[in-house]
Design a protein around this motif. Sequence first.
Motif, PDB file in Angstrom:
ATOM      1  N   UNK A 155       0.836  -1.203   0.000  1.00  0.00           N
ATOM      2  CA  UNK A 155       0.000   0.000   0.000  1.00  0.00           C
ATOM      3  C   UNK A 155       0.866   1.247   0.000  1.00  0.00           C
ATOM      4  N   UNK A 156       1.962   1.220   0.756  1.00  0.00           N
ATOM      5  CA  UNK A 156       2.883   2.360   0.785  1.00  0.00           C
ATOM      6  C   UNK A 156       3.452   2.621  -0.610  1.00  0.00           C
ATOM      7  N   UNK A 157       3.832   1.555  -1.314  1.00  0.00           N
ATOM      8  CA  UNK A 157       4.364   1.718  -2.660  1.00  0.00           C
ATOM      9  C   UNK A 157       3.315   2.309  -3.600  1.00  0.00           C
ATOM     10  N   UNK A 158       2.055   1.857  -3.461  1.00  0.00           N
ATOM     11  CA  UNK A 158       0.978   2.397  -4.297  1.00  0.00           C
ATOM     12  C   UNK A 158       0.753   3.875  -4.012  1.00  0.00           C
ATOM     13  N   UNK A 159       0.835   4.264  -2.741  1.00  0.00           N
ATOM     14  CA  UNK A 159       0.631   5.665  -2.374  1.00  0.00           C
ATOM     15  C   UNK A 159       1.735   6.550  -2.949  1.00  0.00           C
ATOM     16  N   UNK A 160       2.968   6.058  -2.940  1.00  0.00           N
ATOM     17  CA  UNK A 160       4.077   6.826  -3.496  1.00  0.00           C
ATOM     18  C   UNK A 160       3.944   6.981  -5.011  1.00  0.00           C
ATOM     19  N   UNK A 161       3.307   6.008  -5.670  1.00  0.00           N
ATOM     20  CA  UNK A 161       3.162   6.015  -7.130  1.00  0.00           C
ATOM     21  C   UNK A 161       1.733   6.313  -7.549  1.00  0.00           C
ATOM     22  N   UNK A 162       1.047   7.116  -6.750  1.00  0.00           N
ATOM     23  CA  UNK A 162      -0.370   7.374  -7.003  1.00  0.00           C
ATOM     24  C   UNK A 162      -0.612   8.065  -8.344  1.00  0.00           C
ATOM     25  N   UNK A 163       0.399   8.744  -8.883  1.00  0.00           N
ATOM     26  CA  UNK A 163       0.230   9.414 -10.175  1.00  0.00           C
ATOM     27  C   UNK A 163       0.107   8.424 -11.321  1.00  0.00           C
ATOM     28  N   UNK A 164       0.591   7.205 -11.114  1.00  0.00           N
ATOM     29  CA  UNK A 164       0.477   6.188 -12.160  1.00  0.00           C
ATOM     30  C   UNK A 164      -0.937   5.624 -12.185  1.00  0.00           C
ATOM     31  N   UNK A 165      -1.570   5.549 -13.358  1.00  0.00           N
ATOM     32  CA  UNK A 165      -2.944   5.028 -13.424  1.00  0.00           C
ATOM     33  C   UNK A 165      -3.052   3.556 -13.066  1.00  0.00           C
ATOM     34  N   UNK A 166      -1.915   2.836 -13.062  1.00  0.00           N
ATOM     35  CA  UNK A 166      -1.935   1.408 -12.770  1.00  0.00           C
ATOM     36  C   UNK A 166      -1.538   1.084 -11.328  1.00  0.00           C
ATOM     37  N   UNK A 167      -1.215   2.106 -10.539  1.00  0.00           N
ATOM     38  CA  UNK A 167      -0.629   1.853  -9.219  1.00  0.00           C
ATOM     39  C   UNK A 167      -1.541   1.016  -8.326  1.00  0.00           C
ATOM     40  N   UNK A 168      -2.790   1.449  -8.156  1.00  0.00           N
ATOM     41  CA  UNK A 168      -3.682   0.740  -7.235  1.00  0.00           C
ATOM     42  C   UNK A 168      -4.196  -0.559  -7.839  1.00  0.00           C
ATOM     43  N   UNK A 169      -4.386  -0.585  -9.163  1.00  0.00           N
ATOM     44  CA  UNK A 169      -4.768  -1.841  -9.810  1.00  0.00           C
ATOM     45  C   UNK A 169      -3.688  -2.890  -9.617  1.00  0.00           C
ATOM     46  N   UNK A 170      -2.432  -2.477  -9.774  1.00  0.00           N
ATOM     47  CA  UNK A 170      -1.314  -3.387  -9.563  1.00  0.00           C
ATOM     48  C   UNK A 170      -1.275  -3.891  -8.128  1.00  0.00           C
ATOM     49  N   UNK A 171      -1.543  -3.009  -7.186  1.00  0.00           N
ATOM     50  CA  UNK A 171      -1.530  -3.403  -5.773  1.00  0.00           C
ATOM     51  C   UNK A 171      -2.664  -4.366  -5.461  1.00  0.00           C
ATOM     52  N   UNK A 172      -3.835  -4.126  -6.011  1.00  0.00           N
ATOM     53  CA  UNK A 172      -4.952  -5.062  -5.819  1.00  0.00           C
ATOM     54  C   UNK A 172      -4.585  -6.451  -6.342  1.00  0.00           C
ATOM     55  N   UNK A 173      -3.968  -6.491  -7.496  1.00  0.00           N
ATOM     56  CA  UNK A 173      -3.573  -7.776  -8.068  1.00  0.00           C
ATOM     57  C   UNK A 173      -2.497  -8.444  -7.233  1.00  0.00           C
ATOM     58  N   UNK A 174      -1.554  -7.649  -6.725  1.00  0.00           N
ATOM     59  CA  UNK A 174      -0.484  -8.213  -5.897  1.00  0.00           C
ATOM     60  C   UNK A 174      -1.041  -8.828  -4.623  1.00  0.00           C
ATOM     61  N   UNK A 175      -2.115  -8.260  -4.094  1.00  0.00           N
ATOM     62  CA  UNK A 175      -2.737  -8.781  -2.874  1.00  0.00           C
ATOM     63  C   UNK A 175      -3.768  -9.871  -3.170  1.00  0.00           C
ATOM     64  N   UNK A 176      -3.924 -10.233  -4.435  1.00  0.00           N
ATOM     65  CA  UNK A 176      -4.947 -11.217  -4.788  1.00  0.00           C
ATOM     66  C   UNK A 176      -6.344 -10.706  -4.531  1.00  0.00           C
TER      67      UNK A 176
END
Length: 308
Positions: A169-190
């Motif tokens: 989640x911390x990595x996603x927050x740091x990369x919030x400008x990327x449109x794929x950041x939170x989608x990638x994090x959701x996938x990483x967490x299954x």
Amino acid sequence: MLSRIAESLFWIGRYLERAEDTSRLLDVHVQLLLEDPVVDEELASQALLAVMGVDATEQADQASVMRLLGWDPQSPASMVSAFWGARESARRSREVVSTEVWEAINTTWNILQRGHIQRARPAQACQTVRERCAVISGTADSTMSHDQGWQFLVLGRSLERIDMTARMIEAAAYNADSPQAWLTTLRACGAHHAFVRTYRGADSDREAAEFLLLDRLFPRSLLFSLNRAESALVNLDVGERRAGFTGDAMRLIGRARAELEYQPLSEILTDLPARMTALQKTCSEANDAVAFRYFEGAASVTWQAGVR
């Protein structure tokens, strides 16, 4: 229960969870590089290594990431190191670990030792590691008595899951400008499938963050994992007091859970990276508190793999 056995079960839970979460991160990293040609491979690789706390002294690319987080036995963050730690912990607690669990862990270790998984495609290798972790966890669930030993295993698994999810989640927050950041994090967490079902197709960053932080039903959300860790600590506290907390670990986990559960989401998101860093520190402090209270009498052990 002997301190030695309790500590071993606790670290079985932590090591297996670490191996599974690392495989999820690697799988998503590889898929991201394949699906998005504009992604800078070196920057993405450096970001992943930073999330895992690995200081890379060489050029970061997919090959070095797979080595450092996958197959290098000298890298404490690798899946091989995690399985080595799980096997050693299981060996030290053979009197309480069921035969089926020991065989599942040992079989996985032998597969890794022979290099079969390493020679597979990265995506297939990560999937195999996840499947083996699921086999071991499911076998433990169905063949071990859910007694004190089981509670230590669940506690270790929960603390590791909190720490790893907070890192993602911390990595996603740091990369919030990327449109794929939170989608990638959701996938990483299954969590992508469960998220889509819960929010019926909505895909805003705020809702993704809310799901990973506060969902009470998804087993990899921070709130669910904190509740599970707190429940394990309650079940381990055989001498429950009528007032106050009976241990520092309970106080730390309970406070972290309450701060997350009862604060408005807008306040949590205001400084999300700092909050996730603080939660990782809480996990480390809770780990030390558990060790001090329950494992103080355990024989001194030098761990050759994994991060303690």
